[in-house]
Design a protein around this motif. Sequence first.
Motif, short mmCIF file in Angstrom:
data_model
loop_
_atom_site.label_atom_id
_atom_site.label_comp_id
_atom_site.label_asym_id
_atom_site.label_seq_id
_atom_site.Cartn_x
_atom_site.Cartn_y
_atom_site.Cartn_z
N LEU A 11 0.82 -1.21 0.00
CA LEU A 11 0.00 0.00 0.00
C LEU A 11 0.86 1.26 0.00
N THR A 12 0.40 2.27 -0.75
CA THR A 12 1.02 3.58 -0.69
C THR A 12 -0.05 4.60 -0.32
N TYR A 13 0.39 5.70 0.27
CA TYR A 13 -0.52 6.74 0.74
C TYR A 13 -0.13 8.08 0.15
N GLY A 14 -1.05 9.01 0.13
CA GLY A 14 -0.77 10.35 -0.36
C GLY A 14 -1.96 11.25 -0.13
N ASN A 15 -1.90 12.43 -0.73
CA ASN A 15 -3.02 13.35 -0.70
C ASN A 15 -2.86 14.36 -1.84
N GLN A 16 -3.94 15.04 -2.14
CA GLN A 16 -3.93 15.95 -3.28
C GLN A 16 -2.94 17.09 -3.08
N TYR A 41 -2.84 -0.95 -8.78
CA TYR A 41 -4.06 -0.17 -8.92
C TYR A 41 -3.92 1.18 -8.23
N GLY A 42 -4.07 2.25 -9.01
CA GLY A 42 -4.09 3.60 -8.46
C GLY A 42 -5.53 3.98 -8.15
N LEU A 43 -5.73 4.64 -7.03
CA LEU A 43 -7.08 4.99 -6.60
C LEU A 43 -7.39 6.45 -6.87
N ALA A 44 -8.67 6.76 -7.01
CA ALA A 44 -9.12 8.13 -7.21
C ALA A 44 -8.88 8.94 -5.94
N GLU A 47 -3.55 11.93 5.02
CA GLU A 47 -3.18 11.10 3.89
C GLU A 47 -4.12 9.92 3.82
N TYR A 48 -4.33 9.42 2.64
CA TYR A 48 -5.25 8.31 2.44
C TYR A 48 -4.64 7.34 1.44
N LEU A 49 -5.25 6.18 1.35
CA LEU A 49 -4.77 5.14 0.45
C LEU A 49 -4.75 5.67 -0.98
N ALA A 50 -3.59 5.61 -1.60
CA ALA A 50 -3.42 6.13 -2.95
C ALA A 50 -3.36 5.02 -3.99
N SER A 51 -2.70 3.92 -3.65
CA SER A 51 -2.60 2.80 -4.59
C SER A 51 -2.33 1.52 -3.82
N ALA A 96 9.71 4.97 -2.47
CA ALA A 96 10.06 4.46 -1.13
C ALA A 96 11.17 5.26 -0.46
N ASP A 97 11.93 6.03 -1.20
CA ASP A 97 12.95 6.87 -0.57
C ASP A 97 12.35 8.15 0.00
N VAL A 98 11.09 8.43 -0.32
CA VAL A 98 10.41 9.64 0.16
C VAL A 98 9.27 9.30 1.11
N GLU A 99 8.52 8.25 0.79
CA GLU A 99 7.35 7.85 1.57
C GLU A 99 7.41 6.36 1.86
N PRO A 100 6.96 5.95 3.04
CA PRO A 100 6.96 4.51 3.34
C PRO A 100 5.93 3.75 2.51
N VAL A 101 6.19 2.48 2.36
CA VAL A 101 5.29 1.57 1.66
C VAL A 101 4.86 0.52 2.69
N GLU A 102 3.56 0.32 2.86
CA GLU A 102 3.07 -0.71 3.79
C GLU A 102 3.03 -2.06 3.09
N LEU A 103 3.34 -3.10 3.84
CA LEU A 103 3.32 -4.45 3.31
C LEU A 103 2.53 -5.33 4.27
#
Length: 120
Positions: free
Chosen positions: A6-11, A46-49, A76-80, A102-109
Amino acid sequence: MKYLMLTYGNQEKWSSLPAESWPEAIAKQEAFNAKYRGTGELLGAYGLADAVNSRLIRRSEGVPVVSDGPYLETKEYLASFYLLDCESEERAQQIAADMPWADVEPVELWPILHESSTEA
């Protein structure tokens, strides 16, 4: 073993990136996807809206009730999300660490412990 990555982000975060950097960022992500599809370890990416497009669905007295999402109040919310099939947890961690961001934001596994049968 299967894993959910999982990756997270925001607009706000995405809008802060210069427009001219997007083609390179997308190309890096597509190269990552192609690399691990090629090994057979990436089953889907899968990228999310944006979160404003998400909906919460509940049932009340047998009738669906739809409201705006996401469920959690968060910056932040689920991005992909990505579905991996790897020989080991260590391999899944290596793939997650290879994610372009991954060098900027963590990735959940998350290990997937159960898969529903496809048989009727």
